[in-house]
Design a protein around this motif. Structure first.
Motif, mmCIF file in Angstrom:
data_model
loop_
_atom_site.group_PDB
_atom_site.id
_atom_site.type_symbol
_atom_site.label_atom_id
_atom_site.label_comp_id
_atom_site.label_asym_id
_atom_site.label_seq_id
_atom_site.Cartn_x
_atom_site.Cartn_y
_atom_site.Cartn_z
ATOM 1 N N LEU A 418 17.435 59.922 36.408
ATOM 2 C CA LEU A 418 17.607 58.366 36.748
ATOM 3 C C LEU A 418 17.700 57.535 35.416
ATOM 4 O O LEU A 418 18.598 56.871 35.147
ATOM 5 C CB LEU A 418 15.966 57.885 37.106
ATOM 6 C CG LEU A 418 15.827 58.058 38.651
ATOM 7 C CD1 LEU A 418 14.444 57.819 39.005
ATOM 8 C CD2 LEU A 418 16.691 57.465 39.296
ATOM 9 N N TYR A 419 16.990 58.150 34.179
ATOM 10 C CA TYR A 419 17.438 57.476 32.772
ATOM 11 C C TYR A 419 19.027 57.427 32.499
ATOM 12 O O TYR A 419 19.521 56.485 32.146
ATOM 13 C CB TYR A 419 16.480 57.783 31.927
ATOM 14 C CG TYR A 419 16.850 57.414 30.548
ATOM 15 C CD1 TYR A 419 16.321 56.191 30.078
ATOM 16 C CD2 TYR A 419 17.486 57.987 29.565
ATOM 17 C CE1 TYR A 419 16.337 55.632 28.874
ATOM 18 C CE2 TYR A 419 17.749 57.437 28.336
ATOM 19 C CZ TYR A 419 17.151 56.040 27.980
ATOM 20 O OH TYR A 419 17.372 55.466 26.691
ATOM 21 N N VAL A 420 19.308 58.772 32.402
ATOM 22 C CA VAL A 420 20.837 58.980 31.774
ATOM 23 C C VAL A 420 21.542 58.298 32.796
ATOM 24 O O VAL A 420 22.719 57.530 32.433
ATOM 25 C CB VAL A 420 21.252 60.620 32.068
ATOM 26 C CG1 VAL A 420 22.529 61.013 31.831
ATOM 27 C CG2 VAL A 420 20.135 61.296 30.989
ATOM 28 N N PHE A 421 21.552 58.367 33.980
ATOM 29 C CA PHE A 421 22.540 57.627 34.936
ATOM 30 C C PHE A 421 22.471 56.139 35.515
ATOM 31 O O PHE A 421 23.353 55.547 36.054
ATOM 32 C CB PHE A 421 22.624 58.411 36.286
ATOM 33 C CG PHE A 421 23.092 60.082 36.258
ATOM 34 C CD1 PHE A 421 24.870 59.940 35.657
ATOM 35 C CD2 PHE A 421 22.445 60.928 35.864
ATOM 36 C CE1 PHE A 421 25.244 61.387 35.593
ATOM 37 C CE2 PHE A 421 23.188 62.307 35.851
ATOM 38 C CZ PHE A 421 24.433 62.750 35.648
ATOM 39 N N TYR A 422 21.118 55.720 35.357
ATOM 40 C CA TYR A 422 20.984 54.218 35.445
ATOM 41 C C TYR A 422 20.305 53.525 34.474
ATOM 42 O O TYR A 422 20.936 52.411 33.943
ATOM 43 C CB TYR A 422 20.183 54.297 36.804
ATOM 44 C CG TYR A 422 20.346 52.838 37.544
ATOM 45 C CD1 TYR A 422 21.232 52.372 38.319
ATOM 46 C CD2 TYR A 422 19.352 52.158 37.092
ATOM 47 C CE1 TYR A 422 21.260 51.202 38.934
ATOM 48 C CE2 TYR A 422 19.118 50.773 37.672
ATOM 49 C CZ TYR A 422 20.220 50.348 38.470
ATOM 50 O OH TYR A 422 20.238 49.120 39.200
ATOM 51 N N ALA A 423 18.926 53.864 34.222
ATOM 52 C CA ALA A 423 18.101 53.163 33.381
ATOM 53 C C ALA A 423 18.574 52.802 32.019
ATOM 54 O O ALA A 423 18.357 51.702 31.518
ATOM 55 C CB ALA A 423 16.800 53.873 33.475
ATOM 56 N N LYS A 424 19.336 53.745 31.247
ATOM 57 C CA LYS A 424 19.747 53.475 29.827
ATOM 58 C C LYS A 424 20.908 52.500 30.029
ATOM 59 O O LYS A 424 20.919 51.634 28.984
ATOM 60 C CB LYS A 424 20.593 54.901 29.674
ATOM 61 C CG LYS A 424 20.795 54.777 28.282
ATOM 62 C CD LYS A 424 21.638 56.059 27.697
ATOM 63 C CE LYS A 424 22.124 56.124 26.255
ATOM 64 N NZ LYS A 424 22.716 57.497 25.726
ATOM 65 N N LYS A 425 21.679 52.394 30.822
ATOM 66 C CA LYS A 425 22.697 51.354 31.072
ATOM 67 C C LYS A 425 22.009 50.070 31.071
ATOM 68 O O LYS A 425 22.341 48.950 30.396
ATOM 69 C CB LYS A 425 23.774 51.464 32.068
ATOM 70 C CG LYS A 425 24.692 53.029 31.757
ATOM 71 C CD LYS A 425 25.563 53.163 33.006
ATOM 72 C CE LYS A 425 26.293 54.273 32.994
ATOM 73 N NZ LYS A 425 27.093 54.511 33.954
ATOM 74 N N GLN A 426 21.057 49.863 31.972
ATOM 75 C CA GLN A 426 20.135 48.762 32.052
ATOM 76 C C GLN A 426 19.292 48.062 30.910
ATOM 77 O O GLN A 426 19.506 46.987 30.757
ATOM 78 C CB GLN A 426 19.381 48.998 33.268
ATOM 79 C CG GLN A 426 19.843 49.206 34.867
ATOM 80 C CD GLN A 426 21.152 48.035 35.035
ATOM 81 O OE1 GLN A 426 20.864 46.915 34.940
ATOM 82 N NE2 GLN A 426 22.272 48.451 35.800
ATOM 83 N N MET A 427 18.747 49.114 30.249
ATOM 84 C CA MET A 427 18.255 48.752 29.232
ATOM 85 C C MET A 427 18.986 48.308 28.073
ATOM 86 O O MET A 427 18.758 47.373 27.221
ATOM 87 C CB MET A 427 17.270 50.019 28.460
ATOM 88 C CG MET A 427 15.989 50.329 29.344
ATOM 89 S SD MET A 427 15.285 51.850 28.868
ATOM 90 C CE MET A 427 14.005 51.875 29.979
ATOM 91 N N GLU A 428 20.311 48.798 27.769
ATOM 92 C CA GLU A 428 21.123 48.474 26.809
ATOM 93 C C GLU A 428 21.613 47.195 27.133
ATOM 94 O O GLU A 428 21.704 46.213 26.320
ATOM 95 C CB GLU A 428 22.331 49.403 26.972
ATOM 96 C CG GLU A 428 21.938 50.577 26.005
ATOM 97 C CD GLU A 428 23.246 51.951 26.440
ATOM 98 O OE1 GLU A 428 23.856 51.435 27.005
ATOM 99 O OE2 GLU A 428 23.077 53.012 25.767
ATOM 100 N N LYS A 429 22.101 46.759 28.370
ATOM 101 C CA LYS A 429 22.259 45.471 28.818
ATOM 102 C C LYS A 429 21.165 44.231 28.409
ATOM 103 O O LYS A 429 21.277 43.200 27.855
ATOM 104 C CB LYS A 429 22.411 45.109 30.275
ATOM 105 C CG LYS A 429 23.868 46.009 30.490
ATOM 106 C CD LYS A 429 23.998 45.761 32.170
ATOM 107 C CE LYS A 429 25.213 46.576 32.697
ATOM 108 N NZ LYS A 429 25.359 46.253 34.347
ATOM 109 N N ASN A 430 19.817 44.851 28.776
ATOM 110 C CA ASN A 430 18.965 43.890 28.442
ATOM 111 C C ASN A 430 18.516 43.664 26.995
ATOM 112 O O ASN A 430 17.771 42.723 26.433
ATOM 113 C CB ASN A 430 17.383 44.250 29.161
ATOM 114 C CG ASN A 430 17.606 44.021 30.724
ATOM 115 O OD1 ASN A 430 18.515 43.342 31.288
ATOM 116 N ND2 ASN A 430 17.042 44.848 31.385
#
Length: 430
Positions: A418-430
């Motif tokens: 979940l982190y690699v494919f979704y959460a990482k991108k969201q955290m970088e945006k935030n």
């Protein structure tokens, strides 16, 4: 209550919150397992767990005093180790809620089995699990809230019968079950099952972490929170020790063979009437906690979705104002786990998952001190308490079976994906 200042929790509110969070199915249903593993050395098991739980609780108190918002292991881990570890701990908080709900569900049926044997029959037990789990999931979706009504009922229903059990049972203790004391303890320790017994009984001590996560809502938390944590753990440790002593004194070797130890011990004094009284009190207590956990369990994944760390569908509200998808997935996983394992298995699995969360928080104390982040409360004795807490927690983890560790590894892998494919991108945006 008189100690409240505005909407803030005073010392006694924090104290009773801690008691309500910790004392539950574990002490009603697990003394038999400890005695079966190590005999009279189960007293030593209680003391080891008391030390570990107190040390870990103090670590939560210090980390909670650093942040100006409600604390959580996710917040601490994210700040201490970065986004990936923080996200994994956040997923683990959800997993812990699920396994705890499954454990209490099976704990309720184990207690019910004392008066209604079909509840523990392999076939009918599965029917009960599906029916109760689905019912609570639907109730959750409909948005029915029981917390305010249940809080006082649960606290009284769990403490009063246990207090009566101790104060009456202590007069019926049979001395020969304890003597010769030291040789009997040594025999229990020599079995090599100390770690296994400690791992299982630690379930009865969990819940102290719920105190630290609400530091923002407490009156003078830097003073009241650490003091309340210490007194809550002292109270629970002494309480558990007395319960174990009375159980041993009333049942002796029979303690290791019953699935409902306190009810069976009460029956040794008052017969079937005492057995029924304690069983009903146990069912009310565990039932209330089971309902509460059915509402709490989906909230962790909702919080991650609210921060866009998992798909927002997990926090999408339906017609009743509740997150239907989060409730559905959480309920299905809970039912599956409760169908797979019994109460002892699920209690142990809960402990293993919590230990990973606890190790992370204890380690965060050392990281934050190295960075010289200002903590409004600081644990005494330098790094000794966090280090001992970490070492004892790792030792307990080493006592777990491969089967339980596989479940934990699966959780970590799912979190990593979940982190690699979704959460990482969201955290970088935030």
């Amino acid at each position: 209550m008189s100690e409240l200042s505005g909407n803030k929790l005073g010392f006694w509110s924090i104290f009773f919150l801690g008691i309500n969070s910790i004392i539950g199915s574990g002490i009603f249903l697990l003394p038999n397992k400890a005695y079966a593993d190590v005999g009279l050395a189960s007293i030593v098991v209680i003391l080891i767990n008391a030390v570990l739980a107190l040390f870990l609780a103090l670590c939560f108190a210090e980390t909670a005093s650093i942040f100006d918002k409600n604390g959580s292991s996710f917040v601490y881990a994210k700040e201490a180790y970065g986004n990936f570890v923080g996200f994994e701990i956040g997923i683990f908080a959800w997993f812990i809620g699920i396994v705890s709900w499954a454990a209490e569900l099976q704990g309720f049926l184990t207690a019910l089995g004392g008066i209604y044997p079909l509840a523990v029959d392999p076939y009918y037990n599965k029917i009960f699990v599906i029916a109760i789990g689905a019912f609570l999931g639907v109730l959750n979706y409909l948005g029915v809230k029981f917390s305010k009504i249940l809080n006082n009922v649960i606290t009284v229903s769990k403490l009063l019968p246990l207090i009566l059990f101790i104060f009456i049972g202590i007069f019926f203790i049979k001395g020969p079950d304890f003597f010769p004391l030291v040789p009997k303890i040594q025999t229990g320790l020599a079995t090599g099952n100390l770690g296994v017994a400690t791992l299982v009984i630690f379930y009865a001590f969990t819940g102290f972490d719920l105190l630290a996560v609400a530091a923002e809502d407490m009156e003078n938390p830097t003073k009241n929170l650490p003091k309340a944590i210490i007194w809550v753990m002292v109270f629970c440790s002494v309480f558990y020790l007395l319960i174990m002593i009375v159980c041993i004194g009333l049942l002796g070797p029979k303690l290791g063979t019953t699935s409902v130890p306190i009810a069976t011990a009460t029956a040794a004094i008052f017969g079937n009437t005492g057995f029924l009284f304690i069983t009903i009190a146990t069912l009310v207590s565990i039932g209330g906690i089971t309902i509460a956990l059915s509402f709490i369990a989906p909230r962790s994944i909702q919080a991650l979705a609210d921060s866009h760390y998992v798909p927002v569908i997990f926090n999408k509200k339906g017609r009743f104002g509740t997150a239907g998808f989060a409730i559905l997935i959480t309920t299905l996983i809970t039912i599956s786990l409760a169908l797979y394992g019994n109460f002892i298995f699920l209690a142990s699995l809960t402990v293993i998952a919590r230990l990973i969360e606890f190790i992370s928080t204890a380690g965060s104390v050392l990281v934050f001190r190295k960075r010289k982040l200002k903590a409004l409360y600081k644990i005494p004795l330098g790094p000794i308490i966090p280090v001992v807490a970490i070492v004892l927690s790792i030792w307990l983890l080493a006592q777990s079976s491969y089967e339980k560790l596989i479940f934990v590894i699966i959780g970590l892998v799912i979190g990593g994906i979940l982190y690699v494919f979704y959460a990482k991108k969201q955290m970088e945006k935030n």
